[in-house]
Design a protein around this motif. Structure first.
Motif, PDB file in Angstrom:
ATOM      1  N   ILE A   1       0.806  -1.222   0.000  1.00 31.28           N
ATOM      2  CA  ILE A   1       0.000   0.000   0.000  1.00 31.28           C
ATOM      3  C   ILE A   1       0.837   1.269   0.000  1.00 31.28           C
ATOM      4  CG2 ILE A   1      -1.957  -1.117   1.134  1.00 31.28           C
ATOM      5  CD1 ILE A   1      -1.066   0.276   3.748  1.00 31.28           C
ATOM      6  N   GLY A   2       2.144   1.180   0.160  1.00 34.93           N
ATOM      7  CA  GLY A   2       2.957   2.387   0.186  1.00 34.93           C
ATOM      8  C   GLY A   2       4.378   2.094   0.591  1.00 34.93           C
ATOM      9  N   SER A   3       5.074   3.158   0.949  1.00 35.80           N
ATOM     10  CA  SER A   3       6.499   3.057   1.259  1.00 35.80           C
ATOM     11  C   SER A   3       6.802   3.732   2.592  1.00 35.80           C
ATOM     12  CB  SER A   3       7.325   3.734   0.151  1.00 35.80           C
ATOM     13  OG  SER A   3       7.012   3.187  -1.117  1.00 35.80           O
ATOM     14  N   ALA A   4       7.979   3.462   3.140  1.00 43.34           N
ATOM     15  CA  ALA A   4       8.456   4.098   4.365  1.00 43.34           C
ATOM     16  C   ALA A   4       9.979   4.136   4.305  1.00 43.34           C
ATOM     17  CB  ALA A   4       7.984   3.336   5.602  1.00 43.34           C
ATOM     18  N   PHE A   5      10.589   4.948   5.183  1.00 45.86           N
ATOM     19  CA  PHE A   5      12.050   5.006   5.203  1.00 45.86           C
ATOM     20  C   PHE A   5      12.525   5.335   6.611  1.00 45.86           C
ATOM     21  CE2 PHE A   5      10.406   9.124   3.958  1.00 45.86           C
ATOM     22  CZ  PHE A   5      11.136  10.053   4.692  1.00 45.86           C
ATOM     23  N   ALA A   6      13.764   4.964   6.884  1.00 46.75           N
ATOM     24  CA  ALA A   6      14.364   5.157   8.208  1.00 46.75           C
ATOM     25  C   ALA A   6      15.138   6.467   8.240  1.00 46.75           C
ATOM     26  CB  ALA A   6      15.291   3.999   8.534  1.00 46.75           C
ATOM     27  N   ILE A   7      14.919   7.255   9.317  1.00 46.03           N
ATOM     28  CA  ILE A   7      15.647   8.526   9.463  1.00 46.03           C
ATOM     29  C   ILE A   7      16.424   8.585  10.778  1.00 46.03           C
ATOM     30  CG2 ILE A   7      14.094   9.864   7.999  1.00 46.03           C
ATOM     31  CD1 ILE A   7      12.854  10.957  10.627  1.00 46.03           C
TER      32      ILE A   7
ATOM     33  N   ALA B   1       6.033   9.523 -10.221  1.00 49.39           N
ATOM     34  CA  ALA B   1       5.423   8.971  -9.005  1.00 49.39           C
ATOM     35  C   ALA B   1       4.288   8.053  -9.416  1.00 49.39           C
ATOM     36  CB  ALA B   1       4.914  10.088  -8.101  1.00 49.39           C
ATOM     37  N   SER B   2       4.222   6.910  -8.808  1.00 55.07           N
ATOM     38  CA  SER B   2       3.209   5.908  -9.140  1.00 55.07           C
ATOM     39  C   SER B   2       2.547   5.425  -7.861  1.00 55.07           C
ATOM     40  CB  SER B   2       3.854   4.718  -9.861  1.00 55.07           C
ATOM     41  OG  SER B   2       4.545   5.131 -11.019  1.00 55.07           O
ATOM     42  N   PRO B   3       1.413   4.732  -7.961  1.00 52.36           N
ATOM     43  CA  PRO B   3       0.823   4.140  -6.758  1.00 52.36           C
ATOM     44  C   PRO B   3       1.842   3.266  -6.040  1.00 52.36           C
ATOM     45  CG  PRO B   3      -0.705   3.984  -8.596  1.00 52.36           C
ATOM     46  CD  PRO B   3       0.581   4.499  -9.163  1.00 52.36           C
ATOM     47  N   GLY B   4       1.977   3.479  -4.740  1.00 54.92           N
ATOM     48  CA  GLY B   4       2.976   2.774  -3.951  1.00 54.92           C
ATOM     49  C   GLY B   4       4.140   3.655  -3.555  1.00 54.92           C
ATOM     50  N   ASN B   5       4.345   4.787  -4.278  1.00 57.24           N
ATOM     51  CA  ASN B   5       5.408   5.724  -3.916  1.00 57.24           C
ATOM     52  C   ASN B   5       5.090   6.498  -2.633  1.00 57.24           C
ATOM     53  OD1 ASN B   5       6.408   5.974  -7.164  1.00 57.24           O
ATOM     54  ND2 ASN B   5       7.962   6.290  -5.587  1.00 57.24           N
ATOM     55  N   SER B   6       3.813   6.645  -2.319  1.00 54.99           N
ATOM     56  CA  SER B   6       3.430   7.468  -1.170  1.00 54.99           C
ATOM     57  C   SER B   6       4.146   7.011   0.097  1.00 54.99           C
ATOM     58  CB  SER B   6       1.922   7.389  -0.946  1.00 54.99           C
ATOM     59  OG  SER B   6       1.233   8.068  -1.966  1.00 54.99           O
ATOM     60  N   GLY B   7       4.714   7.984   0.814  1.00 54.12           N
ATOM     61  CA  GLY B   7       5.433   7.692   2.045  1.00 54.12           C
ATOM     62  C   GLY B   7       6.905   7.455   1.853  1.00 54.12           C
ATOM     63  N   GLY B   8       7.360   7.352   0.607  1.00 53.15           N
ATOM     64  CA  GLY B   8       8.776   7.150   0.339  1.00 53.15           C
ATOM     65  C   GLY B   8       9.543   8.459   0.381  1.00 53.15           C
ATOM     66  N   PRO B   9      10.859   8.400   0.344  1.00 52.74           N
ATOM     67  CA  PRO B   9      11.674   9.616   0.429  1.00 52.74           C
ATOM     68  C   PRO B   9      11.879  10.278  -0.934  1.00 52.74           C
ATOM     69  CG  PRO B   9      13.098   7.702   0.426  1.00 52.74           C
ATOM     70  CD  PRO B   9      11.693   7.171   0.391  1.00 52.74           C
ATOM     71  N   LEU B  10      11.976  11.606  -0.906  1.00 50.69           N
ATOM     72  CA  LEU B  10      12.461  12.376  -2.047  1.00 50.69           C
ATOM     73  C   LEU B  10      13.875  12.812  -1.680  1.00 50.69           C
ATOM     74  CD1 LEU B  10      11.699  13.639  -4.822  1.00 50.69           C
ATOM     75  CD2 LEU B  10      11.163  15.740  -3.556  1.00 50.69           C
ATOM     76  N   LEU B  11      14.848  12.418  -2.509  1.00 50.18           N
ATOM     77  CA  LEU B  11      16.261  12.607  -2.187  1.00 50.18           C
ATOM     78  C   LEU B  11      16.896  13.667  -3.070  1.00 50.18           C
ATOM     79  CD1 LEU B  11      17.327   8.837  -2.021  1.00 50.18           C
ATOM     80  CD2 LEU B  11      16.413  10.263  -0.160  1.00 50.18           C
ATOM     81  N   ASP B  12      17.967  14.280  -2.549  1.00 53.65           N
ATOM     82  CA  ASP B  12      18.788  15.140  -3.402  1.00 53.65           C
ATOM     83  C   ASP B  12      19.883  14.293  -4.052  1.00 53.65           C
ATOM     84  OD1 ASP B  12      20.717  14.714  -1.459  1.00 53.65           O
ATOM     85  OD2 ASP B  12      20.663  16.753  -0.655  1.00 53.65           O
ATOM     86  N   ALA B  13      20.768  14.938  -4.772  1.00 52.60           N
ATOM     87  CA  ALA B  13      21.789  14.202  -5.529  1.00 52.60           C
ATOM     88  C   ALA B  13      22.799  13.507  -4.633  1.00 52.60           C
ATOM     89  CB  ALA B  13      22.515  15.157  -6.481  1.00 52.60           C
TER      90      ALA B  13
END
Length: 660
Positions: A76-82, A194-206
């Protein structure tokens, strides 16, 4: 029915698009990509293990793709560790599990292991983020953050796109757009796909640092949205901020209402505790909006006000359910729905249905041999019968398989509306879709009339409020054969107030007696046959009294037999109030003066002799300015002269007693 922004909406048309910033893609090294994948996870929910439905044939599951038919979970989506045991996702992703028939959202690592969410530490439904812990996850990497990203720089959207695993796609940070309500923060707008499932994932810089949380796709252009990571980091610890905007309307009202509500909750709490809190917040908001609408204009809400006056003048014996709804001009009218369908059942039974907004208006006539006691208590048979009235199919690959049963209702109760009508409330689970079917059904002598609706499990409360509220805004009369009436009256626990306060008794071949608060009526076998197949219809309407309005019997029709060779009809009529069109007053004066067809003279049409009058007959001393009159009409197959029919009419009139 609501249109709600408890969580920012996710656009439905998420598609793959050409990405920009190809030069930037090369700058994310293989080492960084590996780190990013270790720190990014899927959010999954376990599929239901049961299916309460029955089908016309076995489901051809071999038509489904291998992964879909063998996968235990749905992504249903994504998550990431900070940080150390700190994970981030979108609030709308975790909200999928607050009220569901699937399992609670959980974290799935790249090795396939699935881990429960431990505690929720931060939450904002307006900014659409959650910070949570997962004690058993053991993240192998943690993403660094960049609080001040540069416009036009290369970015990477990371997430479980389309449920195909963690995918990294590149683009540019194109702009920073103020949020639309108050401009409290600025969305990051980016061109990476962005596609279904990307929600909650990180947007990163270079450099692989988090600059935002991917939330949604733009409606028309490839300028997608992310929440700046600084907004999440600066949010207060151990606080949940609930915020909802709602545009709300009821199925029978023409004018909606809008509202805004906020609430702060203490954290950390378990996922289940947070879900209970959020859904209670949402449910309470819906209840408040419904109450506000119903109380906003009490003097014009049916059955009060000039807009209802014309409808109340009608005394129609309608045995199908009609919803009384307000038109744009403020007038009220009765609607039987659109696209009516009917299916004949065995032994004179049938089921019919029509569409009224998102509700289905239904009627069931039970087959003659059906056991009445079993019929009125069997939720499985009720819904199975309705499913014979329309095709409901489950898509399995390229095939469509008809659903034949929903099984037993999961919940059952009785709702007593404002007018004392007792509606059986039932809920069925459709597990594979995470959907519920809800029904409110009013027992009648013939069977049932009612309303049915479907909603996502999370939207169950909203639909139930619609159904319960609409029960106060319906028109229905009660009719059936005397045998059906006999079975119906035996269910005293389900009788509406007006029937509990009335009496109906009959001996086949002898006499029939009816008594309500307004009138009493009786006749003998000598006047008209009293058979198990004789039909009796009690017309009802909303009648003003000292406490407002009641739903009461305002007429009666007695038909001799199935052939309808003889019928007597009684109607209670009100004097039209001031303000109605002139023709209402003209027609009322014709009735007062006993003009044709109520002049006590026979009319012949289609081989049927009909005679009508205003009670009493022969004419007694009539009031000069009556507020209520009762009409009496008798019809019989064949050609009969005035004198013979007048003698019959006199007998019928002698059996009618006005009690008001």
């Amino acid at each position: 029915m609501r249109s709600t922004r408890l969580f920012p909406a996710i656009c439905g048309s998420l598609i793959f698009v050409a990405t920009l910033g190809a030069q930037a893609a090369a700058s994310l090294s293989g080492t960084l990509q590996a780190q990013v994948r270790k720190a990014t996870f899927e959010i999954v929910m376990q599929k239901p293990e049961v299916d309460s439905l029955s089908y016309e044939k076995p489901l051809p599951l071999d038509l489904l793709p291998f992964k879909e038919r063998n996968e235990k979970y749905v992504s249903i989506g994504s998550a990431f560790a900070i940080g150390d045991n700190r994970f981030v996702t979108a609030a709308h992703v975790l909200s999928r599990g607050f009220r569901t028939q699937f399992g609670e959202p959980a974290v799935r690592k790249s090795d396939g292991s699935v881990h429960p969410i431990s505690l929720v530490h931060k939450l904002s439904t307006q900014q659409d983020f959650v910070v949570f812990s997962c004690d058993t996850c053991g993240a192998d990497a943690v993403l660094k953050v960049n609080r001040e990203p540069a416009l036009d720089s290369g970015v990477f959207a990371v997430g479980n796109a389309l449920g195909e695993g963690i995918i990294i796609r590149d683009g540019l940070l194109t702009s920073m757009t103020p949020e639309t309500r108050y401009g409290k923060w600025k969305w990051l707008r980016f061109s990476a796909a962005a596609s279904p499932g990307n929600s909650g994932g990180p947007l990163l810089d270079a450099q692989g640092r988090v600059i935002g949380v991917v939330l949604r796709k733009s409606e028309s252009e490839n300028l997608n949205y992310a929440l700046p990571i600084a907004e999440l980091l600066d949010a207060p610890e151990n606080v949940g901020q609930l915020d909802s905007e709602m545009r709300y309307r009821l199925p029978f009202l023409s004018v909606p209402t809008s509202g805004h509500r906020e609430k702060t909750i203490e954290l950390p709490r378990t996922y289940a505790e947070v879900g209970t809190e959020v859904m209670a917040f949402s449910d309470d908001f819906i209840d408040a909006m419904c109450k506000e609408l119903l109380q906003k204009n009490p003097d014009t809400m049916f059955p009060r006000g000039d807009g209802a006056a014309q409808l109340l003048q009608l005394n129609i014996g309608m045995e199908s359910l009609a919803v009384i709804a307000q038109k744009e001009d403020g007038m009220w009218d009765a609607y039987t729905g659109e696209n009516p369908q009917s299916v004949q059942l065995a032994e004179n039974g049938y089921v019919s249905a029509s569409q009224f907004g998102r509700l289905l208006l239904v009627k069931i006539r039970r087959p003659d041999s059906a056991d009445a006691a079993q019929f009125y208590r069997d939720s499985t048979a009720y819904m199975d019968t309705l499913l014979k009235g329309w095709l409901w199919k489950r898509a399995v690959g390229r095939d469509q398989v008809r659903i034949t049963s929903l099984g037993n209702a999961r919940d059952e109760s009785v709702h007593v509306d404002t007018y004392g009508r007792k509606w059986q409330v039932r809920k069925w689970n459709i597990e594979y879709q995470d959907v519920v079917a809800l029904s409110v059904a009013l027992p009648t002598p013939e069977g049932y009339v009612g309303m049915v609706g479907w909603a996502a499990t999370a939207g169950e409360h909203d639909l139930m409020v619609d159904l319960r509220s609409t029960t106060d805004f319906v028109h229905i009369s009660l009719g059936g054969t005397l045998r059906q009436w006999q079975d119906y009256l035996a269910r005293t626990d389900l009788l509406p107030r007006t029937m509990s306060e009335s009496s109906l008794a009959f001996d086949f071949g002898k006499r029939l007696n009816f008594r309500s608060r307004k009138f009493a009526f009786s006749y003998s076998e000598a006047q008209q046959k009293i058979l198990p197949t004789s039909r009796l219809l009690l017309t009802t309407n909303y009648v003003p009294d000292a406490n407002g309005f009641t739903w009461d019997v305002t007429g009666l029709s007695a038909v001799e037999d199935a052939a309808g060779d003889a019928v007597v009809v009684i109607n209670r009529l009100n004097a039209p109030p001031p303000g109605l069109p002139q023709n209402y007053g003209v027609e009322w004066q014709k009735i007062v003066r006993r003009q044709q067809p109520l002049d006590g003279k026979v009319q012949m049409e289609g081989g049927v002799s009909t005679i009508g009058t205003v009670h009493p007959y022969p004419q007694g001393k009539a009031p000069t300015d009556p507020s209520v009159l009762y009409t009496l009409v008798y019809a019989k197959t064949g050609a009969f002269k005035d004198r013979a029919m007048q003698a019959e009419l006199k007998k019928w009139s002698s059996g009618l007693q006005i009690l008001e």
